[in-house]
Design an enzyme around this catalytic site. Structure first.
Site, PDB file in Angstrom:
ATOM      1  N   ASP A 110      -2.105   6.139   2.247  1.00 49.83           N
ATOM      2  CA  ASP A 110      -0.694   6.320   2.571  1.00 49.83           C
ATOM      3  C   ASP A 110       0.045   6.480   1.246  1.00 49.83           C
ATOM      4  O   ASP A 110       0.380   5.507   0.583  1.00 49.83           O
ATOM      5  CB  ASP A 110      -0.202   5.096   3.341  1.00 49.83           C
ATOM      6  CG  ASP A 110       1.293   5.134   3.650  1.00 49.83           C
ATOM      7  OD1 ASP A 110       1.992   6.011   3.103  1.00 49.83           O
ATOM      8  OD2 ASP A 110       1.766   4.262   4.405  1.00 49.83           O
TER       9      ASP A 110
ATOM     10  N   TYR B  71      18.034  -1.638   9.966  1.00 51.77           N
ATOM     11  CA  TYR B  71      17.777  -2.890   9.251  1.00 51.77           C
ATOM     12  C   TYR B  71      19.057  -3.684   9.022  1.00 51.77           C
ATOM     13  O   TYR B  71      19.295  -4.202   7.931  1.00 51.77           O
ATOM     14  CB  TYR B  71      17.099  -2.616   7.903  1.00 51.77           C
ATOM     15  CG  TYR B  71      15.843  -1.791   7.996  1.00 51.77           C
ATOM     16  CD1 TYR B  71      14.774  -2.202   8.777  1.00 51.77           C
ATOM     17  CD2 TYR B  71      15.720  -0.601   7.289  1.00 51.77           C
ATOM     18  CE1 TYR B  71      13.619  -1.443   8.863  1.00 51.77           C
ATOM     19  CE2 TYR B  71      14.566   0.162   7.370  1.00 51.77           C
ATOM     20  CZ  TYR B  71      13.519  -0.256   8.166  1.00 51.77           C
ATOM     21  OH  TYR B  71      12.385   0.496   8.244  1.00 51.77           O
TER      22      TYR B  71
ATOM     23  N   TYR C 100       2.820  -1.950   4.554  1.00 57.80           N
ATOM     24  CA  TYR C 100       3.859  -1.371   5.396  1.00 57.80           C
ATOM     25  C   TYR C 100       3.538   0.113   5.536  1.00 57.80           C
ATOM     26  O   TYR C 100       3.424   0.830   4.531  1.00 57.80           O
ATOM     27  CB  TYR C 100       5.262  -1.538   4.792  1.00 57.80           C
ATOM     28  CG  TYR C 100       6.321  -0.793   5.582  1.00 57.80           C
ATOM     29  CD1 TYR C 100       6.895  -1.356   6.711  1.00 57.80           C
ATOM     30  CD2 TYR C 100       6.702   0.490   5.221  1.00 57.80           C
ATOM     31  CE1 TYR C 100       7.832  -0.670   7.462  1.00 57.80           C
ATOM     32  CE2 TYR C 100       7.645   1.194   5.960  1.00 57.80           C
ATOM     33  CZ  TYR C 100       8.202   0.604   7.082  1.00 57.80           C
ATOM     34  OH  TYR C 100       9.133   1.295   7.829  1.00 57.80           O
TER      35      TYR C 100
ATOM     36  N   LYS D  94       8.515  11.514   1.932  1.00 57.22           N
ATOM     37  CA  LYS D  94       9.555  11.145   0.975  1.00 57.22           C
ATOM     38  C   LYS D  94       9.776  12.211  -0.097  1.00 57.22           C
ATOM     39  O   LYS D  94      10.528  13.149   0.109  1.00 57.22           O
ATOM     40  CB  LYS D  94       9.256   9.769   0.369  1.00 57.22           C
ATOM     41  CG  LYS D  94       9.428   8.622   1.370  1.00 57.22           C
ATOM     42  CD  LYS D  94       9.448   7.294   0.706  1.00 57.22           C
ATOM     43  CE  LYS D  94       9.537   6.137   1.693  1.00 57.22           C
ATOM     44  NZ  LYS D  94      10.823   6.028   2.391  1.00 57.22           N
TER      45      LYS D  94
END
Length: 428
Positions: A241, A10, A138, A270
């Site tokens: 998600d 990014y 996302y 995560k």
């Protein structure tokens, strides 16, 4: 100066400032090579929930490394994988009884999408091969995931001609604490898309309550409940998600618990390992799993990441979960939430700043949304001057801290976030 061979994510490599070199960390801080210590307001993209150098997690990794670092799960198994699968079934919403491991949140979502489409095919509905996602969503950067991220405001628009086409429903607009009647418009918008396209939709994908990297949109449990009911009505699987929301980020162990809903498939990553190793899990109900059971070998689920169920990752995930439960992390998160609400959401001066569009908090997450991303230019350097690591994106200045962040440290972060707008009081 010779450019580093390392390609950063990014980032425009031609113009970005040199990356800061981290040499260690302790608690909620990491340390740079010059000895500078920065309080991490993002817990390294939301995964280092126990902070840095947690002794129990490090000891678990060292102990496991002494016996087994890796072995394939193809035809083999090992105790850390067995134990972690059982633990995830225990702590997730009732009915998610089957666990498929992978190595990242994006891959975990790819697994979920393939699982949903193959489920429909094996139930005699091959036409249900598209997916339904939400605007502002996302779900990851791999190709399949890019195709179900917001196609307009997301970061993947230049790949539009390359990606498969799926369906999108409007992003829910009613906030987390909205009354039921205020959510009816969002629910109706979702219903209309399902009514029009359900015959080709295999699954609805959703980040429940918190659309994270799409702008930290915080939405209502009523919407999640309605999504469950609509998916049942239109014979569509519901996929949660919970890569970002799982393991306490919204104030409950899983965001699904706010709505008392069990999805057909749930994806975790995560916080799964406390951020200490990459790992992910895709959980499914008996209904989904049963569609793959057959005498026909072609009905098997043909997916198998090399590092799925890695023993090191499974072992540290088990220790991470033990620390979470034994040390009342949900209580820690509630304390952080109270500070975030008091110091940011209730700050009238901040909320009235001409550059600010909205301030909101949920669990151990808070965001200041500005009207123009230019309002945040320079905020990262400003925060560093005050000993804090902040990394805004787009129009969102946010914090998703480690759960071991102390109240004083949390206020240091919020003071810096507010301080930026005090320093730029005449902007906007």
């Amino acid at each position: 100066m010779t450019a580093s061979p390392l390609w950063h994510p990014y980032a425009q490599m031609q113009t970005q400032s040199p990356a800061l070199k981290v040499v260690g960390g302790q608690g909620a801080h990491f340390t740079l090579e010059n000895g500078e210590s920065l309080l991490d307001a993002t817990c390294s993209w939301w995964c280092m929930i126990h902070g840095y150098s947690h002794p129990r997690l490090i000891d678990a990794l060292k102990d496991q490394a002494d016996s087994l670092c890796h072995v394939m799960l193809g035809g083999l198994t090992h105790e850390p994988a067995n134990q972690l699968a059982a633990a995830l079934v225990r702590i997730t919403p009732a009915g998610l009884n089957h666990v498929f491991f992978s190595d990242s949140g994006s891959v975990g979502m790819e697994v979920a999408m393939k699982m949903a489409v193959q489920y429909q095919v094996q139930r005699g509905r091959p036409g249900k091969h598209r997916l339904l996602s939400l605007m502002r969503a996302y779900h990851g950067d791999t190709t399949g995931c890019m195709a179900v991220c917001d196609p307009e405001e997301g970061m993947h628009s230049l790949f539009a001609g390359y990606l498969p086409r799926h369906h999108f429903a409007p992003a829910p607009t009613a906030p987390f604490d909205a009354p039921g009647e205020a959510v009816e418009g969002d629910i109706q918008a979702l219903r209309e898309v399902l009514e029009a396209h359900h015959q080709e939709i295999a699954a609805l994908l959703m980040e429940p309550l918190l659309q994270a990297a799409g702008g930290l949109n915080m939405t209502s449990p009523y919407y999640v409940q309605a999504a469950r009911e609509l998916c049942d009505e239109f014979d569509v699987l519901l996929v949660f998600d919970e890569v970002a929301t799982g393991f306490g980020r919204t104030g409950r162990m899983f965001a699904a618990e706010h709505a008392d809903v069990t999805p057909d498939i749930m994806v975790l990553s995560k916080g799964l390992t406390g951020g200490y190793l990459g790992h992910a899990a895709t959980l499914a109900t008996d209904k989904v799993y049963g569609a793959f059971l057959s005498e026909d070998p072609g009905h098997a689920f043909m997916h198998g990441p090399t590092f799925m169920g890695n023993p090191l990752a499974c072992r540290v995930a088990l220790e991470s979960l033990a620390v979470f439960e034994e040390e009342d992390y949900l209580g820690k998160i509630a304390t952080l939430n109270a500070i975030l609400r008091q110091e940011l959401v209730a700050d009238e001066r901040l909320c009235r700043h001409p550059a600010v569009n909205d301030v909101r908090a949920l669990g151990a997450t808070a965001v200041i949304e500005v009207k123009d991303a230019a309002s945040l230019k320079g905020v990262q350097g400003f925060a560093r001057q005050h000993g804090v690591w902040l990394r805004p994106f787009g129009r969102w200045l946010y914090t998703m801290p480690a759960y071991i962040t102390t109240p004083d440290e949390m206020r240091q972060i919020t003071d810096v976030m507010k301080g930026w707008f005090s320093a730029t009081a005449n902007s906007g």
